[in-house]
Motif scaffolding. Structure first.
Motif, PDB file in Angstrom:
ATOM      1  N   ALA A 101     -31.674  17.530 -47.666  1.00  0.00           N
ATOM      2  CA  ALA A 101     -30.454  18.332 -47.806  1.00  0.00           C
ATOM      3  C   ALA A 101     -29.339  17.485 -48.406  1.00  0.00           C
ATOM      4  CB  ALA A 101     -30.028  18.904 -46.456  1.00  0.00           C
ATOM      5  N   LEU A 102     -29.170  16.277 -47.910  1.00  0.00           N
ATOM      6  CA  LEU A 102     -28.129  15.387 -48.442  1.00  0.00           C
ATOM      7  C   LEU A 102     -28.358  15.125 -49.929  1.00  0.00           C
ATOM      8  CD1 LEU A 102     -27.893  12.893 -45.453  1.00  0.00           C
ATOM      9  CD2 LEU A 102     -26.159  14.566 -46.144  1.00  0.00           C
ATOM     10  N   GLY A 103     -29.611  14.927 -50.310  1.00  0.00           N
ATOM     11  CA  GLY A 103     -29.933  14.708 -51.721  1.00  0.00           C
ATOM     12  C   GLY A 103     -29.638  15.925 -52.577  1.00  0.00           C
ATOM     13  N   LEU A 104     -29.982  17.108 -52.079  1.00  0.00           N
ATOM     14  CA  LEU A 104     -29.698  18.342 -52.805  1.00  0.00           C
ATOM     15  C   LEU A 104     -28.203  18.501 -53.016  1.00  0.00           C
ATOM     16  CD1 LEU A 104     -30.400  21.225 -53.911  1.00  0.00           C
ATOM     17  CD2 LEU A 104     -30.026  22.018 -51.558  1.00  0.00           C
ATOM     18  N   TYR A 105     -27.433  18.362 -51.958  1.00  0.00           N
ATOM     19  CA  TYR A 105     -25.990  18.560 -52.073  1.00  0.00           C
ATOM     20  C   TYR A 105     -25.376  17.550 -53.043  1.00  0.00           C
ATOM     21  CZ  TYR A 105     -26.714  21.530 -47.992  1.00  0.00           C
ATOM     22  OH  TYR A 105     -27.159  22.504 -47.132  1.00  0.00           O
ATOM     23  N   ALA A 106     -25.778  16.301 -52.965  1.00  0.00           N
ATOM     24  CA  ALA A 106     -25.248  15.285 -53.883  1.00  0.00           C
ATOM     25  C   ALA A 106     -25.632  15.622 -55.323  1.00  0.00           C
ATOM     26  CB  ALA A 106     -25.755  13.897 -53.495  1.00  0.00           C
ATOM     27  N   ALA A 107     -26.870  16.044 -55.539  1.00  0.00           N
ATOM     28  CA  ALA A 107     -27.320  16.397 -56.886  1.00  0.00           C
ATOM     29  C   ALA A 107     -26.582  17.606 -57.432  1.00  0.00           C
ATOM     30  CB  ALA A 107     -28.828  16.662 -56.882  1.00  0.00           C
ATOM     31  N   CYS A 108     -26.074  18.455 -56.553  1.00  0.00           N
ATOM     32  CA  CYS A 108     -25.346  19.657 -56.964  1.00  0.00           C
ATOM     33  C   CYS A 108     -23.837  19.439 -57.024  1.00  0.00           C
ATOM     34  CB  CYS A 108     -25.685  20.810 -56.028  1.00  0.00           C
ATOM     35  SG  CYS A 108     -27.385  21.390 -56.210  1.00  0.00           S
ATOM     36  N   GLY A 109     -23.400  18.184 -56.910  1.00  0.00           N
ATOM     37  CA  GLY A 109     -21.989  17.863 -57.107  1.00  0.00           C
ATOM     38  C   GLY A 109     -21.143  17.765 -55.855  1.00  0.00           C
TER      39      GLY A 109
END
Length: 149
Positions: free
Chosen positions: A118-126
C-alpha cells in the motif's frame, strides 16, 4: 474488471469489507485501527468505489470521505485473489477523479507501516508522507500521506 461508484450496502461488498477487517486485525491492535463502519460509508459525502471481476463479484473497494478542507482516503482493499493486476491503482484513479470533479484538491490518508504494498502504491501515485491531520495523533503504527491536485 469493472470499477464504479456503488453503495457499500450490498452483501458481496459487506463480505469484502469483512475480509478487509480480518486482514487489518491480523496486522494491528484495535486501538491502531481507524476503520469507518457501514453507516458512515453510505453517507452522501462519501464516494465509495467497487471493483468487480468478470463474474461480477466484488474484489476491491475504496472510499473518499469528502470534507471542507480535504478528502480522506479510507477502506482501500483488494482481495488477495485479485491482486497484482492493477486493481488498486484503478480504484484510486477513479476515486481521485470523482473527488476532483467535486472540487476536492487535497487527499489525505492514514495507513500502517506493515503494509509495504500500500505504501508503495501511494508513493507511486504521488502521495507524500506528512504529519498527522484532523483528529489523528502521532502514532508509530500510523503513516500519514497526502496528495494535492
Amino acid at each position: 474488471m469493472h470499477i464504479a461508484l456503488e453503495s457499500p450496502d450490498q452483501p458481496d461488498v459487506i463480505a469484502l469489507i469483512t475480509e478487509l477487517d480480518a486482514y487489518q486485525d491480523s496486522l494491528y491492535p484495535p486501538e491502531a485501527r481507524y476503520a469507518l463502519d457501514l453507516s458512515v460509508l453510505i453517507q452522501p459525502h462519501v464516494l465509495f468505489a467497487v471493483a468487480r471481476d468478470a463474474a461480477g463479484q466484488a474484489v476491491g473497494c475504496g472510499a473518499i470521505v469528502l470534507g471542507p478542507e480535504f478528502g480522506e482516503l479510507k477502506r482501500m482493499f483488494v482481495s488477495p485473489r485479485a491482486r497484482g493486476g492493477g486493481v488498486a491503482r484503478r480504484l484510486l484513479d477513479l476515486l481521485e477523479t470523482e473527488a476532483a470533479a467535486r472540487g476536492c484538491r487535497n487527499i489525505t490518508l492514514e495507513t500502517g507501516p506493515y503494509q509495504p504494498e500500500a505504501l508503495g502504491l501511494y508513493a507511486a501515485c504521488g502521495y507524500q508522507r506528512c504529519g498527522p491531520y484532523g483528529d489523528y495523533a502521532d502514532d508509530p503504527l500510523s503513516v500519514f500521506m497526502q496528495k494535492s491536485f
